[in-house]
Design a protein around this motif. Sequence first.
Motif, PDB file in Angstrom:
ATOM      1  N   GLY A 110     -39.475 -25.230  39.400  1.00 51.11           N
ATOM      2  CA  GLY A 110     -39.339 -26.564  39.980  1.00 51.11           C
ATOM      3  C   GLY A 110     -40.488 -27.517  39.726  1.00 51.11           C
ATOM      4  O   GLY A 110     -40.444 -28.672  40.163  1.00 51.11           O
ATOM      5  N   LYS A 169     -28.651 -24.931  39.792  1.00 54.97           N
ATOM      6  CA  LYS A 169     -29.984 -25.529  39.606  1.00 54.97           C
ATOM      7  C   LYS A 169     -30.998 -24.920  40.572  1.00 54.97           C
ATOM      8  O   LYS A 169     -32.153 -24.674  40.210  1.00 54.97           O
ATOM      9  CB  LYS A 169     -29.940 -27.051  39.798  1.00 54.97           C
ATOM     10  CG  LYS A 169     -28.982 -27.764  38.881  1.00 54.97           C
ATOM     11  CD  LYS A 169     -29.358 -27.633  37.420  1.00 54.97           C
ATOM     12  CE  LYS A 169     -28.316 -28.306  36.537  1.00 54.97           C
ATOM     13  NZ  LYS A 169     -28.631 -28.337  35.117  1.00 54.97           N
ATOM     14  N   TYR A 220     -35.285 -25.057  40.797  1.00 48.89           N
ATOM     15  CA  TYR A 220     -35.492 -26.466  41.175  1.00 48.89           C
ATOM     16  C   TYR A 220     -35.579 -26.623  42.689  1.00 48.89           C
ATOM     17  O   TYR A 220     -34.829 -25.995  43.430  1.00 48.89           O
ATOM     18  CB  TYR A 220     -34.357 -27.344  40.636  1.00 48.89           C
ATOM     19  CG  TYR A 220     -34.526 -27.662  39.176  1.00 48.89           C
ATOM     20  CD1 TYR A 220     -35.413 -28.649  38.761  1.00 48.89           C
ATOM     21  CD2 TYR A 220     -33.818 -26.960  38.206  1.00 48.89           C
ATOM     22  CE1 TYR A 220     -35.582 -28.930  37.417  1.00 48.89           C
ATOM     23  CE2 TYR A 220     -33.985 -27.240  36.856  1.00 48.89           C
ATOM     24  CZ  TYR A 220     -34.874 -28.234  36.475  1.00 48.89           C
ATOM     25  OH  TYR A 220     -35.045 -28.512  35.145  1.00 48.89           O
ATOM     26  N   TYR A 252     -37.314 -33.260  39.529  1.00 51.02           N
ATOM     27  CA  TYR A 252     -35.927 -33.124  39.988  1.00 51.02           C
ATOM     28  C   TYR A 252     -35.005 -33.116  38.782  1.00 51.02           C
ATOM     29  O   TYR A 252     -35.300 -33.700  37.750  1.00 51.02           O
ATOM     30  CB  TYR A 252     -35.523 -34.236  40.966  1.00 51.02           C
ATOM     31  CG  TYR A 252     -35.232 -35.595  40.374  1.00 51.02           C
ATOM     32  CD1 TYR A 252     -36.239 -36.550  40.256  1.00 51.02           C
ATOM     33  CD2 TYR A 252     -33.948 -35.948  39.973  1.00 51.02           C
ATOM     34  CE1 TYR A 252     -35.956 -37.802  39.735  1.00 51.02           C
ATOM     35  CE2 TYR A 252     -33.663 -37.208  39.461  1.00 51.02           C
ATOM     36  CZ  TYR A 252     -34.674 -38.130  39.336  1.00 51.02           C
ATOM     37  OH  TYR A 252     -34.418 -39.376  38.830  1.00 51.02           O
ATOM     38  N   THR A 253     -33.917 -32.397  38.926  1.00 50.99           N
ATOM     39  CA  THR A 253     -32.953 -32.348  37.837  1.00 50.99           C
ATOM     40  C   THR A 253     -31.608 -32.872  38.307  1.00 50.99           C
ATOM     41  O   THR A 253     -31.465 -33.291  39.461  1.00 50.99           O
ATOM     42  CB  THR A 253     -32.834 -30.924  37.277  1.00 50.99           C
ATOM     43  OG1 THR A 253     -32.180 -30.988  36.003  1.00 50.99           O
ATOM     44  CG2 THR A 253     -32.055 -29.989  38.202  1.00 50.99           C
ATOM     45  N   VAL A 275     -32.788 -31.869  43.564  1.00 52.89           N
ATOM     46  CA  VAL A 275     -31.619 -32.009  42.700  1.00 52.89           C
ATOM     47  C   VAL A 275     -30.931 -33.355  42.965  1.00 52.89           C
ATOM     48  O   VAL A 275     -30.657 -33.707  44.113  1.00 52.89           O
ATOM     49  CB  VAL A 275     -30.605 -30.867  42.953  1.00 52.89           C
ATOM     50  CG1 VAL A 275     -29.427 -30.971  41.990  1.00 52.89           C
ATOM     51  CG2 VAL A 275     -31.270 -29.500  42.816  1.00 52.89           C
TER      52      VAL A 275
END
Length: 403
Positions: free
Chosen positions: A361, A138, A143, A120-121, A146
């Motif tokens: 991701g 994102k 991804y 996860y970002t 998030v």
Amino acid sequence: MKITAAKVFVNSPGRNFVTVMIETNEGIVGFGDATLNGRELAVSSYLKEYLIPCLINRDPFDTEDIWHYFYRGVYWRRGAVNMTAIGAIDMALWDIKGKALGVPVYKLLGGKSRQKLLAYTHAQGKNIADTIEKVGEKLAIGYKAVRVQSGIPGLEKIYGIGNEKRTYEPAIQGERPQEESWNTEKYLNFVPSLFGQIRQNYGDGVHLLHDCHHRLTPIEAARLGKELEPFKLFWLEDTVTAELQKDFELIRKHTTTPLAVGEVFNTIYDCQYLITQQLIDYIRMTVAHGGGITPMMKVASLAALYHIKTGCHGPSDLSPINLAACLHFGMAINNFGIQEYMGYTEATMKAFTFEHMFSDGYFELSDKPGLGVGLNIDEAEKHPYKKAYLPINRLEDGTLYHW
Ligand code: KDG
Ligand code: MG
């Protein structure tokens, strides 16, 4: 095989990092991440003055005994500085073992439990509209998960929100910490509408996470968890400071929102109660601050007994070496949950060499022996250490509060 030397590098390629390099009589070297944001020189000095001299002539394969020598053998146990130093040494020793045997570290820990690791970002924006846009950016680069933080109406400078376009960086250079301000009511009144609008825009197919950064009381956390239930978060992180762990019983009684905690924990004893009472869903301890791969394997085993998964802390204030260690650990255990990944500055990417591959991701690991990561010393040395502090947080009336 014998350890002949160990060096500590404190550099600032993009931000401050502390790196340990352990050398052996067979020419194999191992790397470990000893970065503790805002307290870098304390760890470096502890390593140089007290731990490294005791490593010389030890067999680097004896990771279990060396770990206990530094943990149990030292009367003063636990603590972030101590455990980060031990963690860096342990990581570097596993790196050496992998290189000596010609296998990636995960093969020594249990082998491949999956093909790839979910990451996860972070997405953060000044306000809801900006945050919606940042989440979209994102998702557009692949991804699937998030962490969403947003500026809050009426609060000027708060956790998780940078002023500039670059990656959020909480540690600010200077001789004293900067100050931020906080108001829980404004926060609690705002966050559910933020997630309502994010879900409205992006639907249910994306994992959403949120970090309260230790700022709520148990009853406030219970309220937030309950109000966020319709938006089905992947996790709600660090709702309360975790010194008083019975707090989680109250939160748990009130909400089905999954709870994550532990980025500041550094031993299995810090999470034993939360795990064995099933008060959390994800344990956020990370390899660097949790004392290394050796103890983290034990944390994962304990957590697995109670249906709790891992979610290792992996902000950009830990180096790609810690990320590599977390990925090898995550690859090998059955109860891997997710890995945090914010990306790195260009200067950081140039100072470290790494082999873990991120796409769509997920992370994949190469079959390079060891951790597959290293320090480009010449490049790192171009960036001298610059003192930086994490901020201090105060309520609007000036009362010192949790950051
Ligand atoms: O150094 C402190 C940061 O690592 C921390 O604030 C980041 O809470 C954080 C997270 O979840 O990444
Ligand atoms: Mg956090």
